[in-house]
Write a protein that holds these residues in place. Structure first.
Motif, short mmCIF file in Angstrom:
data_model
loop_
_atom_site.label_atom_id
_atom_site.label_comp_id
_atom_site.label_asym_id
_atom_site.label_seq_id
_atom_site.Cartn_x
_atom_site.Cartn_y
_atom_site.Cartn_z
N THR A 50 -30.37 -53.97 21.22
CA THR A 50 -30.35 -54.95 22.32
C THR A 50 -30.28 -54.29 23.69
N ALA A 51 -29.97 -52.99 23.74
CA ALA A 51 -29.83 -52.32 25.03
C ALA A 51 -30.29 -50.88 24.91
N ASP A 52 -30.60 -50.29 26.05
CA ASP A 52 -31.01 -48.89 26.06
C ASP A 52 -29.80 -47.99 25.86
N ALA A 53 -30.05 -46.78 25.39
CA ALA A 53 -29.01 -45.77 25.23
C ALA A 53 -29.43 -44.53 26.01
N SER A 54 -28.52 -43.58 26.15
CA SER A 54 -28.82 -42.37 26.91
C SER A 54 -28.38 -41.13 26.16
N MET A 55 -29.23 -40.11 26.18
CA MET A 55 -28.90 -38.76 25.72
C MET A 55 -28.98 -37.87 26.96
N ARG A 71 -32.46 -49.05 14.91
CA ARG A 71 -33.91 -48.89 14.97
C ARG A 71 -34.49 -49.78 16.08
N GLY A 72 -35.41 -49.23 16.85
CA GLY A 72 -36.03 -49.95 17.95
C GLY A 72 -35.41 -49.67 19.30
N THR A 73 -34.36 -48.85 19.35
CA THR A 73 -33.68 -48.57 20.60
C THR A 73 -34.51 -47.64 21.48
N ALA A 74 -34.53 -47.92 22.79
CA ALA A 74 -35.17 -47.04 23.77
C ALA A 74 -34.10 -46.15 24.37
N VAL A 75 -34.29 -44.85 24.29
CA VAL A 75 -33.29 -43.88 24.74
C VAL A 75 -33.77 -43.18 26.00
N ASN A 76 -32.91 -43.16 27.02
CA ASN A 76 -33.18 -42.42 28.25
C ASN A 76 -32.66 -40.99 28.12
N PHE A 77 -33.26 -40.06 28.88
CA PHE A 77 -32.87 -38.65 28.83
C PHE A 77 -32.59 -38.12 30.23
N PRO A 78 -31.53 -38.62 30.89
CA PRO A 78 -31.23 -38.16 32.25
C PRO A 78 -30.77 -36.71 32.27
N ASN A 79 -31.25 -35.95 33.24
CA ASN A 79 -30.90 -34.55 33.41
C ASN A 79 -29.93 -34.43 34.59
N GLU A 106 -39.55 -41.05 33.85
CA GLU A 106 -40.00 -42.39 34.23
C GLU A 106 -39.79 -43.42 33.14
N ALA A 107 -39.96 -43.03 31.89
CA ALA A 107 -39.87 -44.00 30.80
C ALA A 107 -38.97 -43.46 29.69
N PRO A 108 -38.19 -44.33 29.06
CA PRO A 108 -37.38 -43.90 27.91
C PRO A 108 -38.26 -43.66 26.69
N VAL A 109 -37.67 -43.09 25.66
CA VAL A 109 -38.37 -42.86 24.39
C VAL A 109 -37.84 -43.86 23.37
N ARG A 110 -38.75 -44.58 22.73
CA ARG A 110 -38.34 -45.60 21.75
C ARG A 110 -38.34 -45.00 20.34
N PHE A 111 -37.29 -45.35 19.58
CA PHE A 111 -37.13 -44.83 18.23
C PHE A 111 -37.26 -45.98 17.24
N ASP A 112 -38.44 -46.09 16.61
CA ASP A 112 -38.77 -47.22 15.74
C ASP A 112 -38.69 -46.89 14.25
N THR A 113 -38.39 -45.63 13.91
CA THR A 113 -38.35 -45.22 12.51
C THR A 113 -36.96 -44.67 12.18
N THR A 114 -36.38 -45.13 11.07
CA THR A 114 -35.06 -44.63 10.68
C THR A 114 -35.16 -43.17 10.23
N GLY A 115 -34.09 -42.42 10.49
CA GLY A 115 -34.06 -41.02 10.10
C GLY A 115 -33.31 -40.18 11.11
N VAL A 116 -33.33 -38.88 10.91
CA VAL A 116 -32.64 -37.92 11.77
C VAL A 116 -33.66 -37.26 12.68
N VAL A 117 -33.37 -37.28 13.97
CA VAL A 117 -34.24 -36.65 14.97
C VAL A 117 -33.47 -35.52 15.61
N GLU A 118 -33.96 -34.29 15.44
CA GLU A 118 -33.32 -33.13 16.04
C GLU A 118 -33.98 -32.82 17.37
N LEU A 119 -33.16 -32.60 18.40
CA LEU A 119 -33.64 -32.35 19.75
C LEU A 119 -33.45 -30.89 20.14
#
Length: 213
Positions: A50-55, A71-79, A106-119
């Protein structure tokens, strides 16, 4: 009208009675020490995003180190550092790249697939973070290895839960862990994890070049 009121009472009462919680205490199987950033997933559907998240990138680290999102969350990546970062992931659950940048993309990254994402970061090799995407109820342990989740009092606890930690031998997947305990007490869960790596905050030559960008 009387019959309608009776139906409403019968429908609502069980919902009120079902409220409850379950607590877990996660430790390393070998060390017995508390494990922070352990993720526990229960076999129960969770709310949709329902809301964006931030990494965040701060002090050349991903903050939080582990981020769990529906699933479906849009994540921002502020530096927030005074150096640029180049964030990427090759994980099958979400492959993406945010090229060298400062501030907020400019745009967040949306995560639409369940699983582990390593950054990772192409400039700072020691930077590592994780985003775990799930559509089930979940929680992350604190520094004492503890977490509490909602669980209906009128439902028995599952015999197994799924768990994850960055230091699992295979940290690309969740593992099944047996539940030995009862609601009302902190249920112990032990995970087989690798030893914590030694920390080194020094910058290599490539990192030095980008420090003041």
């Amino acid at each position: 009208m009387f019959r309608l009121a009776l139906i409403v009472c019968i429908t609502v009462a069980p919902l009120l009675a079902a409220a409850g919680t379950v607590s877990f205490r996660v430790t390393g199987a070998d060390s017995g020490m508390p494990l922070a950033n352990a993720v526990i997933v229960l076999p129960r559907s969770a709310d949709s995003a329902t809301a964006d998240a931030s990494m965040i990138q701060e002090n050349r680290q991903f903050v939080p180190h582990v981020l769990v999102v529906p699933r479906g969350t849009a994540v921002n990546f502020p530096n927030r550092d005074n150096t640029q970062h180049h964030v990427y992931s090759f994980s099958p659950a979400r492959t993406f790249e945010i090229e060298l940048y400062a501030g907020v993309p400019e745009a967040p990254v949306r995560f639409d697939t369940t699983g582990v994402v390593e950054l990772g970061c192409n400039i700072h090799d020691r930077m590592q973070g994780f985003i775990l995407v799930t559509d089930q109820q979940h929680g992350v342990s604190n520094e004492t290895g503890e977490l509490t989740l909602d669980w209906p009092d009128d439902q028995p606890l599952p015999r197994q839960v799924r768990a994850w930690h960055p230091r699992l031998a295979d940290n690309t997947n969740l593992v099944e862990v047996a539940v030995n305990g009862a609601s009302g007490e902190a249920i112990p869960l032990a995970l087989d994890v690798r030893p914590a790596p030694e920390t080194d905050s020094s910058l290599d030559r490539l990192q030095q070049r980008f420090r003041d960008l």
